[in-house]
Design a protein around this motif. Structure first.
Motif, mmCIF file in Angstrom:
data_model
loop_
_atom_site.group_PDB
_atom_site.id
_atom_site.type_symbol
_atom_site.label_atom_id
_atom_site.label_comp_id
_atom_site.label_asym_id
_atom_site.label_seq_id
_atom_site.Cartn_x
_atom_site.Cartn_y
_atom_site.Cartn_z
ATOM 1 N N PRO A 163 -4.962 -7.204 -1.989
ATOM 2 C CA PRO A 163 -5.114 -5.826 -1.509
ATOM 3 C C PRO A 163 -6.335 -5.700 -0.613
ATOM 4 C CG PRO A 163 -5.760 -5.997 -3.821
ATOM 5 C CD PRO A 163 -5.161 -7.317 -3.446
ATOM 6 N N THR A 208 0.831 -1.206 0.000
ATOM 7 C CA THR A 208 0.000 0.000 0.000
ATOM 8 C C THR A 208 0.864 1.255 0.000
ATOM 9 O OG1 THR A 208 -1.750 -1.191 1.182
ATOM 10 C CG2 THR A 208 -1.839 1.213 1.234
ATOM 11 N N THR A 223 -5.630 -0.326 0.677
ATOM 12 C CA THR A 223 -4.883 -0.288 -0.584
ATOM 13 C C THR A 223 -5.712 0.373 -1.679
ATOM 14 O OG1 THR A 223 -3.975 -2.440 0.086
ATOM 15 C CG2 THR A 223 -3.459 -1.678 -2.130
ATOM 16 N N THR A 276 -6.273 4.072 -1.127
ATOM 17 C CA THR A 276 -5.067 4.843 -1.459
ATOM 18 C C THR A 276 -4.996 5.116 -2.953
ATOM 19 O OG1 THR A 276 -3.882 3.866 0.414
ATOM 20 C CG2 THR A 276 -2.545 4.866 -1.326
#
Length: 684
Positions: free
Chosen positions: A454, A425, A458, A461
Motif C-alpha cells: 500500500p 485503494t 491507500t 483513504t
C-alpha cells in the motif's frame, strides 16, 4: 453480492483462461490419419489456415493435429507463424514450449522467429525473459545477428533496464558486429531518457564517423529530449541546422505547446510550411490535443475540420483526443458521437481508447453507460486490462455501490488480471464508505502478501474513512502501521487526522499533531490552517484565529471562503453578531467574495437574537450582490419568524434537543480553552 466470512472469495485469484496444453504427439482418434493414400498437406495451405483462423485455441488445435501426422511435417515457417500468434495473445509459456519442440525436432530457429519472441516479451514488459531467451540462442540453433541485438536492446530500453543496455552493446561489439542506424537510435534514446543529451550528441558524431548518417528518428529523439528538459532554444537551433522533417517539427511543436501555448504552435506550423514541410496527422492531432487541454473545444473542432479539408485522414489518436476533450467538459453526447464516427471510419478502438471513454463516463457519473461500453469490449475482441477494471471499481466506489464494485473485482480476478495499488485503494475506499472497516484493514494487510504494498494514498483513504466515522483511535493506529510498513505520512495524512481529532473533540491531541507536523518538516498548507481555524472557532477563540490568519498571510497562504465563513460562524455562535457584520463588511473592502454560506451564517445570527429586520436587510443585500439564497437561507428565516412569533412545535423541539446535546460539549471546550490558551497563543 456480499462476502461471507471475510472476503476469501474477493481475494481469490484464478488462472487466466484454460491452460494451453501442447502435447505435440497426442492426436485425438477422429483426427488420426491412417489412410496411406491421404494427400499430403501443402505448407502454403497450413500457413493460410494458421494465419486466417481468428480463434487462437482453434488455430493451436489445428497445429497440434498436424504434429506427427503422415500428411504434413511442421517447418520452421509454420512454427514461426504459430509462435507469432501465441505471442500476440501473451501465451509466452506456450511460445517457450514450441521453441523447445523445434529443438527436439532438429529445426533451427530462424532470425525472424527469434526476433518475434523478443518483441513479444517486450510487448508485455518482460525484458528479463527476453534476455534469458537470448542466452539460449545457440542452444536453439540460431546465431546472434545485428537485428537480434537491436531488438533485444530495444526491449531492454522499453522496460527501463538501462543498466543492461551497455553490457549487451559491449557484447555485440565482442561478437564482431558493427552497430547500424537502428542500434545507434536505441542507444541515443536510452541516453536521452537518462537526461544525457550531451552524450547523445557525441553518439551522433560517432555515427557519422562510422558512415551512418543520423536519420529522422535520431534527430526527433534528441529534439524531444531537449524540449522535455526545457531547452527549447537549443531545440529550435538544432532544427534549423538539420534537414527539415515533419516528425522533427512534431516533436518541437509538442514541446513548444507547454511553454508558449497555441500561438507558439501556430507560429511553428507557419515555419514548417515556409520550409516546404506540410503537417501530417500527428501534427494536427498534437494541435488538437493542445487546444483540448486549454478547454478550447470550438477551435479544436475547427482544426479537425481543416485537417479533413486538406485531405489528411484522422487516426484513432485524433478521435480519442477529441473524445477525451469532450468528456473532460462533461459533453457526453458529443464524445459518443465522436466514438461512433471513429468506428464508422473503420478505426476499431483499442484498450486505451476504451479506457478513456469508460473513465470519462465514470467521471461524469454515467456508470450505466460505462458498463455498456465495458460489456462491448470483449465482443469487439478487446480485452480489458487493470486500468479498465480499476476505473470501473473506482466509479462504483465513489458512488458507494459495494455490490457492483465487488462484482467487478471478482470479474477482474477471474480474467487473470492482477489488481494494482490503485484498484486496491478503490476497494479500501468503498469498504470504508460502507463502514466495513475490518474488511478495509484486512485488504491493506493482504496487499503486502500479494507483493503490492500500500502507498500513502491507500493509507490516507483508510485514515479518512475512519476519521469521518469518529474512529480516530483506529486512525492513529493506522498512522503507526504505515510507518512500520515503511510508508511515511504526508501533509494530507496529518490534515485528515487533524480533521478527525477536531470532530472528536480531542483538541489536545490535535495541537500535539500540529507540533509533530512542524517537527517532521511538513509545511502547513491552506487545508491545515482551515482545519485548525475551525477547531479554534469551536473553542470561541476568535482573537487567536485572527492572529493565525495573519500568520497565514505572512507565509503567502491566502485565506479562502472556508476560512472566513468559519470566523463568521464563530462570531455568531458567541453572540457577537455585530462583530460578524463588521467582519463581513471588511471582506468587501478586501475584494473578497461573500458567498451564500457567509450571508446565511450572518442572517442566522440575527435571527437567533430575534433581529428579523437586520436579517431582512442582509437578505436584500445578498440579492443585490447577485448571491441567490438557498434552502438553508430560507429555513433560517422561517425559523426566525416562528421564534419571533413565539410559536411552539417541531422547531422548538429540535432546538431543545440541540441545546441539551451541546451543554456538555460546550463545557468541555471552555475548560480546554482555559487550560491551553497560553500554548495556542505561543504557537501563533
Amino acid at each position: 453480492m456480499y462476502l461471507k466470512d471475510g472476503f476469501s472469495l474477493l481475494l481469490k485469484v484464478r488462472k487466466p483462461k484454460a491452460p494451453v496444453l501442447l502435447c505435440m504427439n497426442v492426436i485425438s482418434k477422429h483426427e488420426e490419419v491412417n489412410d496411406t493414400n491421404a494427400q499430403p498437406v501443402r505448407e502454403l495451405d497450413v500457413l493460410k489456415r494458421l494465419r486466417c483462423e481468428r480463434d487462437i485455441a482453434v488455430a493451436l488445435q489445428y497445429f497440434k493435429s498436424l504434429a506427427g501426422s503422415k500428411v504434413f511435417k511442421h517447418t520452421p515457417l509454420t512454427y514461426q507463424v504459430m509462435i507469432e500468434r501465441l505471442g500476440w495473445e501473451n501465451e509466452m509459456d506456450a511460445v517457450q514450449y514450441l521453441l523447445q519442440q523445434m529443438r527436439l525436432e532438429g529445426l533451427a530457429c530462424h532470425e525472424d522467429t527469434f526476433i518475434t519472441v523478443i518483441k513479444s516479451y517486450a510487448r508485455i514488459g518482460s525484458a528479463e525473459q527476453a534476455l534469458k531467451t537470448f542466452y539460449r540462442i545457440h542452444d536453439l540453433g540460431c546465431r546472434p545477428t545485428v537485428r537480434i541485438y537491436n531488438h533485444l536492446l530495444d526491449a531492454l530500453l522499453k522496460d527501463n533496464r538501462f543498466s543492461m543496455i551497455n553490457p549487451i552493446y559491449s557484447n555485440m561489439k565482442k561478437d564482431g558486429m558493427e552497430p547500424n542506424v537502428f542500434t545507434y537510435n536505441v542507444l541515443i534514446k536510452a541516453l536521452c531518457q537518462n537526461e544525457r543529451v550531451d552524450a547523445a550528441y557525441d553518439l551522433l558524431k560517432e555515427m557519422s564517423k562510422k558512415g551512418h548518417c543520423p536519420d529522422e528518428v535520431s534527430y526527433t529523439t534528441i529534439v524531444s529530449s531537449l524540449c522535455r528538459s526545457g531547452k527549447l532554444k537549443e531545440a529550435k537551433e538544432l532544427v534549423m541546422r538539420i534537414p527539415p522533417a515533419v516528425s522533427i517539427y512534431n516533436a518541437l511543436i509538442n514541446g513548444i505547446a507547454g511553454e508558449f501555448g497555441i500561438e507558439g504552435v501556430f507560429s511553428m506550423v507557419d515555419e514548417m510550411l515556409g520550409r516546404g514541410i506540410f503537417p501530417n496527422v500527428i501534427t494536427y492531432t498534437t494541435i488538437i490535443n493542445v487546444l483540448c487541454k486549454l478547454g478550447d473545444l470550438k477551435m479544436s473542432c475547427a482544426v479537425f475540420a481543416q485537417m479533413l479539408v486538406t485531405g489528411c485522414c484522422p487516426n484513432i489518436l485524433t478521435f480519442t483526443t477529441l473524445m477525451k476533450g469532450f468528456l473532460e467538459k462533461g459533453r457526453i453526447h458529443e464524445a459518443l458521437d465522436m466514438w461512433n464516427w471513429m468506428i464508422q471510419e473503420n478505426w476499431m478502438p483499442n484498450v486505451i481508447t476504451y479506457n478513456i471513454l469508460i473513465h470519462g463516463l465514470c467521471y461524469n457519473g454515467e456508470l450505466k453507460k460505462s458498463i455498456a461500453v465495458f460489456n462491448g469490449m470483449e465482443q469487439n475482441g478487446c480485452r480489458p486490462n487493470v486500468h479498465t477494471y480499476g476505473t470501473l471499481i473506482g466509479g462504483f466506489s465513489k458512488a458507494g455501490e459495494l455490490e457492483d464494485a465487488v462484482s467487478m473485482w471478482n470479474m477482474m480476478m477471474s480474467s487473470g488480471c492482477k489488481p494494482n495499488v490503485i484498484v486496491y485503494t478503490s476497494m479500501v475506499d468503498v469498504f470504508c464508505r460502507m463502514l466495513m472497516f475490518e474488511h478495509a484493514q484486512d485488504l491493506v494487510k493482504n496487499m503486502l502478501s500479494e507483493n503490492c504494498p500500500p502507498n500513502v494514498v491507500t493509507f490516507n483513504t483508510l485514515i479518512r474513512g475512519l476519521c469521518d466515522y469518529r474512529r480516530v483511535g483506529c486512525a492513529l493506529n493506522t498512522l503507526d502501521e504505515m510507518r512500520r510498513y515503511g510508508c511515511p505520512p504526508n501533509t494530507r495524512t496529518y490534515n485528515v487526522l487533524l480533521h478527525g481529532l477536531y470532530l472528536d473533540g480531542n483538541y489536545k491531541e490535535a495541537f500535539r499533531m500540529v507540533n509533530e507536523m512542524l517537527e517532521c518538516g511538513f509545511g502547513l498548507n491552506l487545508v491545515t490552517y482551515n482545519t485548525m481555524i475551525h477547531g479554534l472557532c469551536r473553542l470561541n477563540m476568535t482573537k487567536e484565529v485572527l492572529l493565525l490568519i495573519g500568520k497565514m498571510t505572512v507565509q503567502g497562504i491566502q485565506p479562502d471562503s472556508l476560512t472566513y465563513n468559519a470566523i463568521l460562524h464563530a462570531y455568531c455562535e458567541e453572540g457577537k453578531v455585530k462583530d460578524a457584520a463588521q467582519f463581513l463588511g471588511g471582506l468587501a473592502a478586501m475584494n473578497c467574495a461573500r458567498d451564500v454560506v457567509a450571508y446565511t451564517t450572518l442572517i442566522s445570527g440575527f435571527c437567533s437574537q430575534q433581529r428579523l429586520e437586520d436579517a431582512m436587510v442582509y437578505l436584500l443585500k445578498m440579492l443585490s450582490e447577485g448571491v441567490s439564497p438557498n434552502v438553508a437561507t430560507w429555513n433560517v428565516l422561517v425559523r426566525g419568524v416562528f421564534a419571533k412569533l413565539g410559536c411552539s412545535g417541531p422547531f422548538q423541539l429540535i432546538e431543545d434537543i440541540l441545546a441539551d446535546g451541546d451543554d456538555h460539549r460546550s463545557t468541555d471546550i471552555k475548560l480546554f480553552a482555559t487550560d491551553h490558551q497560553q500554548n495556542i497563543v505561543h504557537f501563533i
